[in-house]
Design a protein around this motif. Structure first.
Motif, PDB file in Angstrom:
ATOM      1  N   ALA A  15       0.846  -1.195   0.000  1.00 47.14           N
ATOM      2  CA  ALA A  15       0.000   0.000   0.000  1.00 47.14           C
ATOM      3  C   ALA A  15       0.883   1.247   0.000  1.00 47.14           C
ATOM      4  N   MET A  16       0.751   2.065  -1.046  1.00 49.17           N
ATOM      5  CA  MET A  16       1.566   3.273  -1.182  1.00 49.17           C
ATOM      6  C   MET A  16       0.886   4.440  -0.466  1.00 49.17           C
ATOM      7  N   LEU A  17       1.526   4.930   0.585  1.00 48.93           N
ATOM      8  CA  LEU A  17       1.016   6.060   1.350  1.00 48.93           C
ATOM      9  C   LEU A  17       1.858   7.288   1.058  1.00 48.93           C
ATOM     10  N   THR A  18       1.208   8.371   0.684  1.00 45.88           N
ATOM     11  CA  THR A  18       1.911   9.598   0.343  1.00 45.88           C
ATOM     12  C   THR A  18       2.276  10.387   1.598  1.00 45.88           C
ATOM     13  N   HIS A  19       3.090  11.417   1.412  1.00 40.21           N
ATOM     14  CA  HIS A  19       3.403  12.306   2.536  1.00 40.21           C
ATOM     15  C   HIS A  19       2.124  12.929   3.086  1.00 40.21           C
ATOM     16  N   LYS A  20       1.188  13.267   2.189  1.00 37.40           N
ATOM     17  CA  LYS A  20      -0.082  13.843   2.631  1.00 37.40           C
ATOM     18  C   LYS A  20      -0.869  12.819   3.445  1.00 37.40           C
ATOM     19  N   ASN A  21      -0.916  11.559   2.983  1.00 37.80           N
ATOM     20  CA  ASN A  21      -1.618  10.514   3.722  1.00 37.80           C
ATOM     21  C   ASN A  21      -1.092  10.402   5.146  1.00 37.80           C
ATOM     22  N   ILE A  22       0.225  10.245   5.260  1.00 40.02           N
ATOM     23  CA  ILE A  22       0.859  10.024   6.560  1.00 40.02           C
ATOM     24  C   ILE A  22       0.690  11.239   7.474  1.00 40.02           C
ATOM     25  N   TYR A  23       0.969  12.423   6.930  1.00 37.50           N
ATOM     26  CA  TYR A  23       0.908  13.650   7.734  1.00 37.50           C
ATOM     27  C   TYR A  23      -0.514  13.933   8.198  1.00 37.50           C
ATOM     28  N   SER A  24      -1.477  13.848   7.272  1.00 34.21           N
ATOM     29  CA  SER A  24      -2.855  14.217   7.616  1.00 34.21           C
ATOM     30  C   SER A  24      -3.419  13.285   8.674  1.00 34.21           C
ATOM     31  N   ASN A  25      -3.158  11.975   8.538  1.00 31.24           N
ATOM     32  CA  ASN A  25      -3.733  11.047   9.510  1.00 31.24           C
ATOM     33  C   ASN A  25      -3.111  11.223  10.893  1.00 31.24           C
ATOM     34  N   ALA A  26      -1.792  11.422  10.943  1.00 33.82           N
ATOM     35  CA  ALA A  26      -1.144  11.651  12.233  1.00 33.82           C
ATOM     36  C   ALA A  26      -1.655  12.942  12.873  1.00 33.82           C
ATOM     37  N   SER A  27      -1.800  13.980  12.063  1.00 30.11           N
ATOM     38  CA  SER A  27      -2.282  15.268  12.567  1.00 30.11           C
ATOM     39  C   SER A  27      -3.721  15.162  13.063  1.00 30.11           C
ATOM     40  N   ASP A  28      -4.575  14.500  12.267  1.00 33.52           N
ATOM     41  CA  ASP A  28      -5.987  14.398  12.635  1.00 33.52           C
ATOM     42  C   ASP A  28      -6.193  13.491  13.839  1.00 33.52           C
ATOM     43  N   VAL A  29      -5.426  12.410  13.920  1.00 32.44           N
ATOM     44  CA  VAL A  29      -5.519  11.518  15.081  1.00 32.44           C
ATOM     45  C   VAL A  29      -5.053  12.239  16.339  1.00 32.44           C
ATOM     46  N   GLY A  30      -3.923  12.961  16.225  1.00 31.93           N
ATOM     47  CA  GLY A  30      -3.418  13.707  17.377  1.00 31.93           C
ATOM     48  C   GLY A  30      -4.424  14.716  17.889  1.00 31.93           C
ATOM     49  N   ALA A  31      -5.070  15.436  16.949  1.00 33.87           N
ATOM     50  CA  ALA A  31      -6.066  16.436  17.340  1.00 33.87           C
ATOM     51  C   ALA A  31      -7.304  15.769  17.949  1.00 33.87           C
ATOM     52  N   TYR A  32      -7.747  14.664  17.332  1.00 25.92           N
ATOM     53  CA  TYR A  32      -8.947  13.970  17.794  1.00 25.92           C
ATOM     54  C   TYR A  32      -8.758  13.424  19.205  1.00 25.92           C
ATOM     55  N   LEU A  33      -7.544  12.908  19.488  1.00 23.40           N
ATOM     56  CA  LEU A  33      -7.256  12.333  20.798  1.00 23.40           C
ATOM     57  C   LEU A  33      -6.670  13.351  21.775  1.00 23.40           C
ATOM     58  N   LYS A  34      -6.630  14.617  21.327  1.00 24.30           N
ATOM     59  CA  LYS A  34      -6.169  15.721  22.180  1.00 24.30           C
ATOM     60  C   LYS A  34      -4.743  15.506  22.713  1.00 24.30           C
ATOM     61  N   MET A  35      -3.875  14.975  21.850  1.00 25.71           N
ATOM     62  CA  MET A  35      -2.477  14.795  22.252  1.00 25.71           C
ATOM     63  C   MET A  35      -1.806  16.156  22.360  1.00 25.71           C
ATOM     64  N   ASN A  36      -0.929  16.312  23.363  1.00 19.46           N
ATOM     65  CA  ASN A  36      -0.254  17.590  23.567  1.00 19.46           C
ATOM     66  C   ASN A  36       1.133  17.348  24.156  1.00 19.46           C
ATOM     67  N   ASN A  37       1.856  18.441  24.389  1.00 21.10           N
ATOM     68  CA  ASN A  37       3.246  18.316  24.837  1.00 21.10           C
ATOM     69  C   ASN A  37       3.386  17.844  26.284  1.00 21.10           C
ATOM     70  N   SER A  38       2.261  17.639  26.966  1.00 20.55           N
ATOM     71  CA  SER A  38       2.318  17.087  28.322  1.00 20.55           C
ATOM     72  C   SER A  38       2.184  15.562  28.325  1.00 20.55           C
ATOM     73  N   ASP A  39       1.830  15.003  27.179  1.00 20.30           N
ATOM     74  CA  ASP A  39       1.600  13.561  27.116  1.00 20.30           C
ATOM     75  C   ASP A  39       2.907  12.770  27.083  1.00 20.30           C
ATOM     76  N   LYS A  40       2.840  11.598  27.683  1.00 17.25           N
ATOM     77  CA  LYS A  40       3.918  10.608  27.589  1.00 17.25           C
ATOM     78  C   LYS A  40       3.267   9.319  27.101  1.00 17.25           C
ATOM     79  N   VAL A  41       3.695   8.870  25.929  1.00 19.02           N
ATOM     80  CA  VAL A  41       2.992   7.811  25.218  1.00 19.02           C
ATOM     81  C   VAL A  41       3.816   6.524  25.222  1.00 19.02           C
ATOM     82  N   ILE A  42       3.215   5.437  25.690  1.00 19.81           N
ATOM     83  CA  ILE A  42       3.873   4.132  25.680  1.00 19.81           C
ATOM     84  C   ILE A  42       3.862   3.586  24.246  1.00 19.81           C
TER      85      ILE A  42
END
Length: 520
Positions: A189-216
């Protein structure tokens, strides 16, 4: 914008903050970004150009993070590969993927020696030191027939002032993920830079990830679930990763407590192991604000049992490699619905359709299809497969689902796993849910087997410590909660269910057992 450029921006904001912790050591964002640039510069110096393919055969470690971001920064396409695949599986992916460079653990060098003639396109082998505890043998590069292709990972971090950041477009291929398909060879499956960036950005925003988080980060980094949810999204948010080389409940609980981790992502079997771990207490999970589950449907009994014991909510989601991967998550600002994969994440639309591609009414079962900036541009060198999977801009997932009146989606089952008993549809997950609710059953897996009278019959595999359980007593348990045609005709006891490296139950292996038995 792409994830490697975003890392530089994050380093500008949070330069002194730990980007990750690994084996007791902290590495700051500024240090990580510097190592990524030096690695990219050395890739360019050795001849890796924009568009070249670089494979990663690594476990969870700083090698993976630096190697992936460094290759992306150099303009290369990254192909993550499970390092414990067989030589035949690895050889197919490296050959089909036209791989020019590989970053791998030194214990894999003998395999590359054997495959050298089969991989003429492979020019570079960047070797990482395996931890002493995992060493299989000592290796002397001077004795190797492929020594001319080899360079140490450490040498790739030496200063190189010649780096020139390439011009990258949103549609350039960033990552090729080879899916472990149930039939035929894996598809890339070929994922573009837009695919990878947008999903990471949207997931981070949806899950309210921030600079205080520590992720296992204990899910395998070569798997897209970890890649987006436990690696890219946190690094884009200024969070800190806690890199865990290998999952164990005891180690995860220790690290959560030591670092006061706030986010844990895992597959259902991980939660099952943690729930059954005798040493796990509510105090061990007290710092967690969020648990995330994906990779497979989570039995409701397991979800409720974990939440009750550890007093933390599990947000179940859904994704697939072809969608970078996330399309749904249970929202954090309204009630979580047990058994649901949640709602559309930002910028992604999910629909349930019939065989004609028409959207069905709420609570009707159909195929789940997806549209959004996260959907792949296609399968590598497979135009026909691409055309079958992406139609009219929609990605056809092959999963059966339903949507309720409030917009929550529910995975009913894999389309290909549907069992038809005497003309009636039986969804394996529905039967599995019943047996997961049994107090003495740890795991259950259901599939269909050929039956001369009904077409198919239901067989259920269970794992239990209670030696007093019998096939008939479990059938009787099923009769109390299932329609007659859904009750398993056969129940078999196993010491454990076959699983892949992410902990996902391998129905394919169980089906092969059935097929082998029918031939005998």
């Amino acid at each position: 914008m792409n994830v490697s450029s975003r890392l530089t921006e994050t380093a500008g904001q949070y330069g002194d903050k730990p980007a990750y912790y690994f084996e007791g050591q902290a590495v700051s964002y500024a240090q990580l970004d510097g190592m990524v640039t030096r690695f990219a510069a050395n890739l360019q110096s050795m001849g890796i150009q924009k568009g070249d393919h670089v494979a990663l055969l690594l476990g969870n470690s700083p090698y993976f993070v630096i190697g992936m971001y460094g290759a992306l920064r150099a303009g290369a396409t990254v192909i993550p590969v499970n390092p414990i695949y067989t030589p035949a599986e690895i050889g197919y992916i490296l050959g089909n993927g036209d791989v020019k460079g590989v970053i791998a653990l030194d214990l894999l060098i003998p395999m590359f020696e054997q495959m050298d003639a089969q991989l003429p396109a492979l020019e570079h082998l960047i070797v990482c030191d395996t931890p002493p505890s995992e060493k299989k043998r000592d290796f002397n590069a001077e004795e190797s027939g492929i020594s001319s292709k080899m360079k140490s990972f450490t040498a790739m971090l030496s200063a190189d002032d010649s780096f020139q950041r390439p011009e990258l477009s949103d549609e350039d291929t960033a990552v090729i993920l080879y899916t472990s398909g149930t039939t035929g060879k894996p598809k890339g499956a070929m994922l573009t830079h837009k695919n990878i960036y947008s999903n990471a950005s949207d997931v981070g925003a949806y899950l309210k990830m921030n600079n205080s988080d520590k992720v296992i980060a204990t899910l395998p980094m070569f798997h897209v679930f970890c890649l987006t949810v436990s690696l890219n999204a946190p690094l884009m948010s200024g969070a800190s990763l806690i890199i865990v080389p290998k999952f164990s409940p005891k180690e995860v609980f220790r690290l959560i407590k030591e670092y006061e981790a706030t986010v844990f992502a895992g597959v259902p079997t991980m939660y099952n192991f943690m729930l059954q771990h005798e040493g796990g207490t509510q105090e061990d999970a007290a710092s967690l604000r969020l648990c995330i589950s994906g990779g497979a449907s989570m039995p409701v009994a397991l979800l409720k049992g974990f939440e009750q014991k550890f007093k933390v909510v599990i947000s179940e989601g859904y994704g697939l490699s072809e969608a970078s991967p996330v399309t749904c998550f249970n929202p954090l600002d309204r009630p979580r619905k047990a058994g649901s994969i949640g709602m559309n994440i930002l910028n992604v639309e999910n629909r349930v359709v019939n065989e004609l591609g028409e959207e069905v009414q709420p609570n009707q079962v159909g195929e789940l299809i997806v549209k959004g900036p996260n959907v792949m541009k296609g399968y590598y060198k497979m135009p026909e497969e691409t055309a079958h999977t992406i139609r009219g801009g929609w990605l056809y997932t092959g999963d059966l689902a339903r949507r309720d009146e409030e917009g929550y989606f529910y995975i009913v089952d894999r389309k290909k796993d549907l069992i038809i008993v005497g003309g009636y549809n039986v969804y394996p997950r529905e039967v599995e849910e019943v047996y997961y609710s049994h107090p003495d059953i740890k795991e259950a897996a259901v599939l269909g087997i050929p039956d001369p009278e009904q077409g198919e019959a239901v067989i259920c595999y269970v794992v239990t410590d209670n030696q007093a359980l019998t096939e008939e007593s479990l059938k009787e348990y099923g009769r109390g909660q299932l329609a007659k045609y859904k009750v398993p005709s056969f129940i078999e006891f196993l010491d454990e269910l076959p699983k892949n490296t992410t902990g996902k139950i391998l129905r394919r292996a169980l089906k092969e057992q059935v097929a082998e038995r029918s031939r005998q």
